[in-house]
Design a protein around this motif. Structure first.
Motif, PDB file in Angstrom:
ATOM      1  N   TRP A  32       0.826  -1.195   0.000  1.00  0.00           N
ATOM      2  CA  TRP A  32       0.000   0.000   0.000  1.00  0.00           C
ATOM      3  C   TRP A  32       0.869   1.258   0.000  1.00  0.00           C
ATOM      4  O   TRP A  32       2.029   1.204   0.401  1.00  0.00           O
ATOM      5  CB  TRP A  32      -0.912   0.005   1.231  1.00  0.00           C
ATOM      6  CG  TRP A  32      -1.854  -1.145   1.261  1.00  0.00           C
ATOM      7  CD1 TRP A  32      -1.606  -2.395   1.743  1.00  0.00           C
ATOM      8  CD2 TRP A  32      -3.190  -1.164   0.767  1.00  0.00           C
ATOM      9  NE1 TRP A  32      -2.712  -3.201   1.577  1.00  0.00           N
ATOM     10  CE2 TRP A  32      -3.702  -2.471   0.984  1.00  0.00           C
ATOM     11  CE3 TRP A  32      -4.010  -0.215   0.170  1.00  0.00           C
ATOM     12  CZ2 TRP A  32      -5.000  -2.837   0.619  1.00  0.00           C
ATOM     13  CZ3 TRP A  32      -5.298  -0.575  -0.197  1.00  0.00           C
ATOM     14  CH2 TRP A  32      -5.779  -1.865   0.029  1.00  0.00           C
ATOM     15  N   PRO A 215      -5.682   7.981  -1.019  1.00  0.00           N
ATOM     16  CA  PRO A 215      -5.779   9.063  -0.042  1.00  0.00           C
ATOM     17  C   PRO A 215      -5.429  10.425  -0.626  1.00  0.00           C
ATOM     18  O   PRO A 215      -6.029  11.445  -0.253  1.00  0.00           O
ATOM     19  CB  PRO A 215      -4.801   8.650   1.065  1.00  0.00           C
ATOM     20  CG  PRO A 215      -3.910   7.626   0.450  1.00  0.00           C
ATOM     21  CD  PRO A 215      -4.723   6.941  -0.600  1.00  0.00           C
ATOM     22  N   TYR A 234      -8.351   4.862   4.706  1.00  0.00           N
ATOM     23  CA  TYR A 234      -6.939   4.732   5.059  1.00  0.00           C
ATOM     24  C   TYR A 234      -6.669   5.198   6.491  1.00  0.00           C
ATOM     25  O   TYR A 234      -5.515   5.323   6.903  1.00  0.00           O
ATOM     26  CB  TYR A 234      -6.071   5.519   4.078  1.00  0.00           C
ATOM     27  CG  TYR A 234      -6.107   4.970   2.677  1.00  0.00           C
ATOM     28  CD1 TYR A 234      -5.176   4.044   2.252  1.00  0.00           C
ATOM     29  CD2 TYR A 234      -7.096   5.363   1.777  1.00  0.00           C
ATOM     30  CE1 TYR A 234      -5.209   3.519   0.965  1.00  0.00           C
ATOM     31  CE2 TYR A 234      -7.140   4.852   0.489  1.00  0.00           C
ATOM     32  CZ  TYR A 234      -6.200   3.933   0.090  1.00  0.00           C
ATOM     33  OH  TYR A 234      -6.245   3.420  -1.194  1.00  0.00           O
ATOM     34  N   GLN A 237      -4.006   8.020   8.413  1.00  0.00           N
ATOM     35  CA  GLN A 237      -3.100   8.415   7.342  1.00  0.00           C
ATOM     36  C   GLN A 237      -3.708   9.574   6.556  1.00  0.00           C
ATOM     37  O   GLN A 237      -3.011  10.539   6.217  1.00  0.00           O
ATOM     38  CB  GLN A 237      -2.845   7.228   6.425  1.00  0.00           C
ATOM     39  CG  GLN A 237      -1.895   7.499   5.270  1.00  0.00           C
ATOM     40  CD  GLN A 237      -1.718   6.273   4.386  1.00  0.00           C
ATOM     41  OE1 GLN A 237      -2.587   5.395   4.332  1.00  0.00           O
ATOM     42  NE2 GLN A 237      -0.605   6.191   3.697  1.00  0.00           N
ATOM     43  N   GLN A 238      -5.004   9.504   6.285  1.00  0.00           N
ATOM     44  CA  GLN A 238      -5.676  10.572   5.560  1.00  0.00           C
ATOM     45  C   GLN A 238      -5.798  11.829   6.408  1.00  0.00           C
ATOM     46  O   GLN A 238      -5.670  12.951   5.902  1.00  0.00           O
ATOM     47  CB  GLN A 238      -7.063  10.106   5.114  1.00  0.00           C
ATOM     48  CG  GLN A 238      -7.023   9.085   4.008  1.00  0.00           C
ATOM     49  CD  GLN A 238      -8.408   8.580   3.653  1.00  0.00           C
ATOM     50  OE1 GLN A 238      -8.803   7.508   4.089  1.00  0.00           O
ATOM     51  NE2 GLN A 238      -9.133   9.330   2.874  1.00  0.00           N
TER      52      GLN A 238
END
Length: 345
Positions: A32, A215, A234, A237-238
């Motif tokens: 990813w 993202p 996500y 992280q986003q």
């Protein structure tokens, strides 16, 4: 020999096995975004004098498709959540691991080393994956458009925000979300309940601006279209991306709970050099590398307790669903604007 540290001895033995394998020294990684940054890859390449080829994916569906090609022989090591790991094992696409031979697993928090309590990575008594990163999938909201944080998943269907909601483009998670919003089991939807869950998703399609895949795409849409709410597939992280861009956003785990994923490293059945693949997993669990994942992506690693973890009672860890193929087929019809046939023929 009794003065040798077993920790480093394990690494030495693993490296020796790799050197003796005689395999082509190229490691093919399927992962990813943010899991194999160029500078970290370069350190691994220099240390072991190999080449690393990284292929990035943006959804479970793409990951499945790539791994299914040639029965997984196109990749050596993959990153996937626990539910996907179980499916791949059932398809014969992964090979068992020996975490006790991967020295840095000893650095992980105890709960990530208790494999018997981690759903879906132990199959028929064999371990097929090593935990690496995790996050809940909550809601990101624009503080300027919410006087109070949204409390429920149903905020995604709120007509006040029509055209200002972003959802992730996947059938699997969206069917789980819709079922959860309706008070049902997110992973085992009964055949009789599929029509109302599909109707819920049709209503979502009509309320969203669009369905994003990566993202970075969601962050750009948020900035340019006055988006009020994002389903954060996500996770944090986003949230980190948007805050780094100077956007005033908040994050919440809704009262129904948040789907949560635990991504693991696993070795493909078709890996050309399993010893090299294990060295990669060991490298990913080095403190500096795992901390880089957290510092750069705001994802939780398996070596440190997160500073602002969500209540564990409100996390709903991903599990295998009743029918992946049916969800994917129905989702493609829904997202394209068709009303899918849901009744059994």
């Amino acid at each position: 020999m009794k003065y040798l540290c077993p920790f480093w001895l394990m690494i030495g033995c693993l490296f020796a096995a790799f050197q003796a394998s005689g395999a082509e020294q190229t490691l093919r990684v399927l992962a990813w975004p943010g899991y194999a940054d160029g500078d970290l890859v370069a350190v691994f390449e220099k240390r072991y004098k190999v080449k690393v080829e990284v292929t990035l994916v943006g959804s479970d569906e793409v990951l499945r498709s790539k791994l299914a090609d040639n029965q997984g022989s196109d990749f050596d090591v993959i990153a996937a959540n626990t539910a996907e790991i179980h499916n791949y094992v059932n398809q014969g696409l992964l090979q068992p691991l020996h975490p006790e031979r991967i020295a840095n697993t000893a650095r992980q928090l105890p709960r990530f080393r208790d494999y018997s309590r981690i759903p879906d990575i132990v199959v028929d008594g064999q371990i097929y994956a090593v935990p690496y990163a995790w996050s809940d999938m909550g809601l990101i909201y624009d503080r300027k458009q919410f006087s109070q944080p949204p409390e429920s998943i149903d905020a995604m269907w709120d007509p006040r925000f029509q055209g200002r909601v972003l959802a992730f483009n996947t059938g699997n998670h969206n069917f789980s979300l819709a079922s959860l919003a309706l008070g049902g089991d997110p992973f085992q939807i009964r055949a009789a309940d599929f029509p109302k869950v599909a109707d819920k998703l049709i209503a979502l399609r009509r309320n969203v601006l669009t369905f994003y895949s990566l993202p970075e795409e969601a962050a750009e849409l948020f900035r340019t279209h006055s988006v009020a709410l994002i389903f954060a597939n996500y996770g944090r992280q986003q949230l980190r991306q948007l805050r780094d861009a100077g956007v005033d956003v908040g994050y919440v785990v809704p009262r129904e709970g948040a789907l949560a994923w635990l991504d693991c490293w696993a070795v493909s059945r078709g890996a050309r050099d399993p010893a090299l693949a294990s060295l990669w997993i060991n490298y990913m669990l080095e403190p500096e590398v795992s901390r880089a994942l957290t510092d750069r992506q705001d994802l939780s690693n398996t070596l440190q307790e997160p500073k602002d973890a969500s209540p564990s009672s409100r996390l709903i860890w991903l599990r295998p669903v009743e029918d992946d193929e049916r969800r994917a087929m129905l989702w493609q019809r829904i997202v394209s604007g068709e009303r899918p046939p849901l009744r059994e023929q």
